[in-house]
Scaffold this motif. Structure first.
Motif, PDB file in Angstrom:
ATOM      1  N   SER A 202       0.575  -1.260   0.064  1.00 23.98           N
ATOM      2  CA  SER A 202      -0.133   0.380  -0.232  1.00 23.98           C
ATOM      3  C   SER A 202       0.810   1.374   0.125  1.00 23.98           C
ATOM      4  CB  SER A 202      -0.870   0.296   1.399  1.00 23.98           C
ATOM      5  OG  SER A 202      -0.373  -0.010   2.024  1.00 23.98           O
ATOM      6  N   ASP A 203       1.856   1.385   0.686  1.00 22.12           N
ATOM      7  CA  ASP A 203       2.875   2.712   0.111  1.00 22.12           C
ATOM      8  C   ASP A 203       2.781   3.398  -1.069  1.00 22.12           C
ATOM      9  OD1 ASP A 203       3.634   1.672   3.076  1.00 22.12           O
ATOM     10  OD2 ASP A 203       5.521   1.725   2.340  1.00 22.12           O
ATOM     11  N   LEU A 204       2.938   4.419  -1.016  1.00 24.90           N
ATOM     12  CA  LEU A 204       3.174   5.374  -2.136  1.00 24.90           C
ATOM     13  C   LEU A 204       3.812   4.937  -2.989  1.00 24.90           C
ATOM     14  CD1 LEU A 204       1.623   8.405  -0.691  1.00 24.90           C
ATOM     15  CD2 LEU A 204       0.628   7.423  -2.697  1.00 24.90           C
TER      16      LEU A 204
ATOM     17  N   LEU B 276       0.028   9.364   4.552  1.00 32.45           N
ATOM     18  CA  LEU B 276      -0.558   8.704   4.218  1.00 32.45           C
ATOM     19  C   LEU B 276       0.218   7.809   3.936  1.00 32.45           C
ATOM     20  CD1 LEU B 276      -0.521  11.421   1.062  1.00 32.45           C
ATOM     21  CD2 LEU B 276      -2.385  10.695   2.667  1.00 32.45           C
ATOM     22  N   ASN B 277       1.217   6.871   3.724  1.00 30.79           N
ATOM     23  CA  ASN B 277       1.936   5.247   3.714  1.00 30.79           C
ATOM     24  C   ASN B 277       0.508   4.822   4.708  1.00 30.79           C
ATOM     25  OD1 ASN B 277       3.081   5.541   1.441  1.00 30.79           O
ATOM     26  ND2 ASN B 277       4.683   5.447   2.400  1.00 30.79           N
ATOM     27  N   ALA B 278       0.735   5.411   6.386  1.00 30.65           N
ATOM     28  CA  ALA B 278       0.443   5.102   7.374  1.00 30.65           C
ATOM     29  C   ALA B 278      -1.628   4.692   6.743  1.00 30.65           C
ATOM     30  CB  ALA B 278       0.380   6.062   8.272  1.00 30.65           C
ATOM     31  N   ILE B 279      -2.156   5.634   6.306  1.00 27.95           N
ATOM     32  CA  ILE B 279      -3.579   5.850   6.355  1.00 27.95           C
ATOM     33  C   ILE B 279      -3.782   4.618   5.180  1.00 27.95           C
ATOM     34  CG2 ILE B 279      -5.678   7.349   5.341  1.00 27.95           C
ATOM     35  CD1 ILE B 279      -3.232   9.158   6.499  1.00 27.95           C
ATOM     36  N   ARG B 280      -3.345   4.558   4.424  1.00 27.76           N
ATOM     37  CA  ARG B 280      -2.658   3.861   3.215  1.00 27.76           C
ATOM     38  C   ARG B 280      -2.847   2.260   3.190  1.00 27.76           C
ATOM     39  NH1 ARG B 280      -2.028   5.099  -2.787  1.00 27.76           N
ATOM     40  NH2 ARG B 280      -1.390   3.743  -2.949  1.00 27.76           N
ATOM     41  N   TYR B 281      -2.451   2.405   4.446  1.00 30.31           N
ATOM     42  CA  TYR B 281      -2.009   0.555   5.377  1.00 30.31           C
ATOM     43  C   TYR B 281      -3.768   0.572   5.915  1.00 30.31           C
ATOM     44  CZ  TYR B 281      -0.533  -2.276   8.399  1.00 30.31           C
ATOM     45  OH  TYR B 281      -0.153  -4.047   9.271  1.00 30.31           O
ATOM     46  N   MET B 282      -3.722   1.301   6.620  1.00 29.77           N
ATOM     47  CA  MET B 282      -5.362   1.542   7.395  1.00 29.77           C
ATOM     48  C   MET B 282      -6.324   0.515   6.448  1.00 29.77           C
ATOM     49  SD  MET B 282      -4.776   1.398  10.666  1.00 29.77           S
ATOM     50  CE  MET B 282      -5.616   1.256  10.811  1.00 29.77           C
TER      51      MET B 282
END
Length: 109
Positions: A22-24, A54-60
């Motif tokens: 999911s990381d950008l 944003l990486n954390a939000i996408r991970y979530m």
């Protein structure tokens, strides 16, 4: 507590190696970064790497875990959640989603 130096090293490490699917990517980040809120000219400089947020939000979003289950290398879950709420209020998630979708479609042909 995370120090500024620790956050900087973690962010640098995160950019060198993609930790999660999911990381950008660098291309996604280059297109999304101009859409993000600019730091205030007054007051304290932000100590948060928005790419990591944003990486954390996408991970979530991909893992469907609770905020308190966020891996520690993303930083404090409270910080990530605060930025998430800020992005939601500014309606940035629709724009960020559209940019990422456009890049995926371009890559697929």
């Amino acid at each position: 507590m995370w120090t500024r130096e620790t956050r900087g090293r973690m962010a640098e490490l995160g950019r060198k190696a993609k930790r999660y699917p999911s990381d950008l990517t660098d291309e996604e980040w280059a297109r999304i970064e101009p859409l993000l809120p600019k730091p205030s000219r007054r007051g304290r400089k932000p100590s948060v790497d928005l790419r990591e947020v944003l990486n954390a939000i996408r991970y979530m979003a991909r893992s469907a875990g609770g905020w308190r289950m966020l891996p520690v290398h993303f930083g404090p879950w409270q910080t990530v959640y605060w930025w998430f709420r800020r992005f939601v209020r500014r309606l940035l998630f629709r724009t960020i989603h559209d940019v990422a979708l456009m890049l995926d479609r371009e890559a697929a042909g």
